[in-house]
Design a protein around this motif. Structure first.
Motif, mmCIF file in Angstrom:
data_model
loop_
_atom_site.group_PDB
_atom_site.id
_atom_site.type_symbol
_atom_site.label_atom_id
_atom_site.label_comp_id
_atom_site.label_asym_id
_atom_site.label_seq_id
_atom_site.Cartn_x
_atom_site.Cartn_y
_atom_site.Cartn_z
ATOM 1 N N ALA A 165 0.840 -1.202 0.000
ATOM 2 C CA ALA A 165 0.000 0.000 0.000
ATOM 3 C C ALA A 165 0.875 1.252 0.000
ATOM 4 N N ASP A 166 0.245 2.402 0.101
ATOM 5 C CA ASP A 166 0.958 3.673 0.016
ATOM 6 C C ASP A 166 2.076 3.771 1.051
ATOM 7 N N LEU A 167 3.234 4.231 0.597
ATOM 8 C CA LEU A 167 4.360 4.490 1.494
ATOM 9 C C LEU A 167 4.543 5.976 1.765
ATOM 10 N N ALA A 168 3.783 6.810 1.069
ATOM 11 C CA ALA A 168 3.833 8.264 1.270
ATOM 12 C C ALA A 168 5.251 8.809 1.111
ATOM 13 N N LEU A 169 5.922 8.387 0.057
ATOM 14 C CA LEU A 169 7.286 8.840 -0.188
ATOM 15 C C LEU A 169 7.273 10.198 -0.882
ATOM 16 N N ALA A 170 8.091 11.109 -0.387
ATOM 17 C CA ALA A 170 8.227 12.414 -1.017
ATOM 18 C C ALA A 170 9.371 12.443 -2.018
ATOM 19 N N ALA A 171 10.301 11.494 -1.898
ATOM 20 C CA ALA A 171 11.469 11.470 -2.771
ATOM 21 C C ALA A 171 11.971 10.047 -2.904
ATOM 22 N N LEU A 172 12.615 9.729 -4.025
ATOM 23 C CA LEU A 172 13.172 8.403 -4.241
ATOM 24 C C LEU A 172 14.194 8.040 -3.176
ATOM 25 N N ALA A 173 14.903 9.035 -2.672
ATOM 26 C CA ALA A 173 15.932 8.773 -1.660
ATOM 27 C C ALA A 173 15.348 8.150 -0.401
ATOM 28 N N ALA A 174 14.046 8.342 -0.177
ATOM 29 C CA ALA A 174 13.408 7.801 1.020
ATOM 30 C C ALA A 174 12.874 6.389 0.822
ATOM 31 N N ALA A 175 12.957 5.865 -0.389
ATOM 32 C CA ALA A 175 12.417 4.534 -0.673
ATOM 33 C C ALA A 175 13.241 3.458 0.013
ATOM 34 N N PRO A 176 12.599 2.462 0.604
ATOM 35 C CA PRO A 176 13.356 1.328 1.150
ATOM 36 C C PRO A 176 14.136 0.644 0.035
ATOM 37 N N ARG A 177 15.382 0.305 0.309
ATOM 38 C CA ARG A 177 16.230 -0.291 -0.730
ATOM 39 C C ARG A 177 16.757 -1.649 -0.272
ATOM 40 N N PHE A 178 16.880 -2.544 -1.247
ATOM 41 C CA PHE A 178 17.298 -3.909 -0.966
ATOM 42 C C PHE A 178 18.337 -4.357 -1.988
ATOM 43 N N ARG A 179 19.147 -5.313 -1.579
ATOM 44 C CA ARG A 179 20.130 -5.927 -2.470
ATOM 45 C C ARG A 179 19.642 -7.324 -2.838
ATOM 46 N N ARG A 180 19.644 -7.626 -4.144
ATOM 47 C CA ARG A 180 19.182 -8.937 -4.585
ATOM 48 C C ARG A 180 20.211 -10.000 -4.226
ATOM 49 N N LEU A 181 19.736 -11.070 -3.596
ATOM 50 C CA LEU A 181 20.595 -12.181 -3.213
ATOM 51 C C LEU A 181 20.505 -13.342 -4.190
ATOM 52 N N ASP A 182 19.324 -13.542 -4.755
ATOM 53 C CA ASP A 182 19.138 -14.733 -5.581
ATOM 54 C C ASP A 182 17.869 -14.588 -6.402
ATOM 55 N N VAL A 183 17.861 -15.190 -7.572
ATOM 56 C CA VAL A 183 16.656 -15.321 -8.398
ATOM 57 C C VAL A 183 16.630 -16.743 -8.927
ATOM 58 N N ARG A 184 15.500 -17.410 -8.762
ATOM 59 C CA ARG A 184 15.394 -18.771 -9.260
ATOM 60 C C ARG A 184 13.971 -19.039 -9.747
ATOM 61 N N SER A 185 13.840 -20.047 -10.584
ATOM 62 C CA SER A 185 12.527 -20.468 -11.046
ATOM 63 C C SER A 185 11.954 -21.488 -10.068
#
Length: 220
Positions: free
Chosen positions: A188-208
């Motif tokens: 749902a809404d995160l009420a972000l005013a700027a991209l800098a405030a977005a939660p950020r994550f590092r991808r560890l793995d992608v699989r089928s």
């Protein structure tokens, strides 16, 4: 039990999302079974088994009447506790979660005093003064020994944990379908005013997993 527990990172929070390619968890009418396939659902059950408790919001509990147990062929290990974020204790006493509370520990986190109907079923009511203080909610659960939390709630619950900065791991299952903007968003809404405030994550793995993709991330 009422608590004013201070903010705590003693617990580790994993957020699970199962969505369409465009990040929807249901159609506009609420149809959601099943977006992802059986292999993805099996992987979710294995993830549940690795955690102390599964967390959902009361809207999910009311809509789906889930069991939130580990359902794997041949599984004989412990089941995680079930936690419902339910400020007004709307979880019905006849729900599957309440009916099995004496078999599998079930918690309702609420801002209201315990309701006798739930307590009589064996539901453990944790009273917190402010439901929007998720640090206090997580700390209260940690005090009960629920330190590895697996959040499976709807879009509002997901957004609340992300806004609070509590999500350490993200397990995202994507089905090869597109539902469209009228569908229900996974977050749902995160009420972000700027991209800098977005939660950020590092991808560890992608699989089928069957026809679906399983993406795994950790917080940066």
């Amino acid at each position: 039990m009422t608590t004013d527990a201070p903010a705590s990172r003693a617990a580790h929070v994993t957020l699970k999302l199962a969505t369409s390619l465009d990040g929807r968890i249901a159609t506009a009418s609420g149809e959601s079974r099943w977006i992802t396939g059986p292999q993805a659902r099996e992987a979710v059950h294995r993830l549940r088994a690795e955690h102390d408790a599964v967390v959902i919001g009361v809207e999910t509990a009311l809509a789906d009447d889930p069991e939130l147990t580990v359902r794997l062929e041949g599984y004989a290990g412990p089941h995680p506790a079930r936690v419902v974020l339910d400020s007004r204790q709307r979880l019905p006493a006849h729900s599957k979660l309440a009916a099995t509370a004496r078999v599998t520990p079930t918690y309702v986190v609420s801002s209201a005093p315990p309701q006798p109907g739930l307590v009589e079923k064996g539901v453990r009511v944790l009273e917190v003064r402010r439901m929007d203080n998720l640090d206090a909610v997580v700390a209260a659960l940690a005090e009960q020994g629920q330190k590895r939390l697996f959040v499976e709630g709807g879009g509002r619950v997901a957004a609340s944990f992300l806004r609070a900065g509590l999500v350490e791991r993200l397990e995202w299952f994507r089905a090869p379908m597109v539902i469209g903007g009228e569908g229900r968003a996974a977050v749902a809404d995160l009420a972000l005013a700027a991209l800098a405030a977005a939660p950020r994550f590092r991808r560890l793995d992608v699989r089928s997993v069957g026809d679906d993709l399983w993406e795994r991330y950790e917080r940066i």
